[in-house]
Design an enzyme around this catalytic site. Sequence first.
Site, PDB file in Angstrom:
ATOM      1  N   ALA A  15       0.835  -1.212   0.000  1.00 43.88           N
ATOM      2  CA  ALA A  15       0.000   0.000   0.000  1.00 43.88           C
ATOM      3  C   ALA A  15       0.865   1.255   0.000  1.00 43.88           C
ATOM      4  CB  ALA A  15      -0.946  -0.010   1.196  1.00 43.88           C
ATOM      5  N   GLY A  18       2.009   1.585  -3.462  1.00 42.88           N
ATOM      6  CA  GLY A  18       0.848   1.921  -4.289  1.00 42.88           C
ATOM      7  C   GLY A  18       0.392   3.356  -4.118  1.00 42.88           C
ATOM      8  N   ASP A  19       0.520   3.886  -2.919  1.00 42.28           N
ATOM      9  CA  ASP A  19       0.170   5.280  -2.664  1.00 42.28           C
ATOM     10  C   ASP A  19       1.036   6.197  -3.532  1.00 42.28           C
ATOM     11  OD1 ASP A  19      -1.031   7.525  -1.117  1.00 42.28           O
ATOM     12  OD2 ASP A  19       1.002   7.702  -0.315  1.00 42.28           O
ATOM     13  N   ALA A  20       2.327   5.930  -3.565  1.00 43.93           N
ATOM     14  CA  ALA A  20       3.244   6.744  -4.367  1.00 43.93           C
ATOM     15  C   ALA A  20       2.964   6.582  -5.863  1.00 43.93           C
ATOM     16  CB  ALA A  20       4.687   6.356  -4.058  1.00 43.93           C
TER      17      ALA A  20
END
Length: 127
Positions: A15, A18-20
């Site tokens: 996550a 994935g956020d980046a």
Amino acid sequence: MSAEELRAYPPLVLAWVGDAVFDLMVRRHLIKSGMRRMNELHREAVSIVCAESQAAILHRFNQQGVLSEEEADIVRRGRNSATRAPRRATPQEYNHSTGFEALLGWLWLRGDEARLEQLIALALAPE
């Protein structure tokens, strides 16, 4: 990266990646859609990458049956590992957004750029 190596990563690490990835892809999308003032770009990006918006995207994916069984499993792992929600999101929104981000991180680390681009295009398409 092999499937076995990816399975060893904690969902919150996926996550985090994935956020980046999502943030960068949203910024790319906004730049491609036309130059704007910096303040406008920032506000629009924040409205897309917030937990509420990501949870809505994931809900839309689930309604449309977009995710494979393996992808849905990654989302579940991410969703179930989320901890405390930020002030601006409900715990459910935060959990779902963490699952969404875990999926994007997993796809990126796996090197599946085609699927990542496909899901991002669906996520950013007007409803």
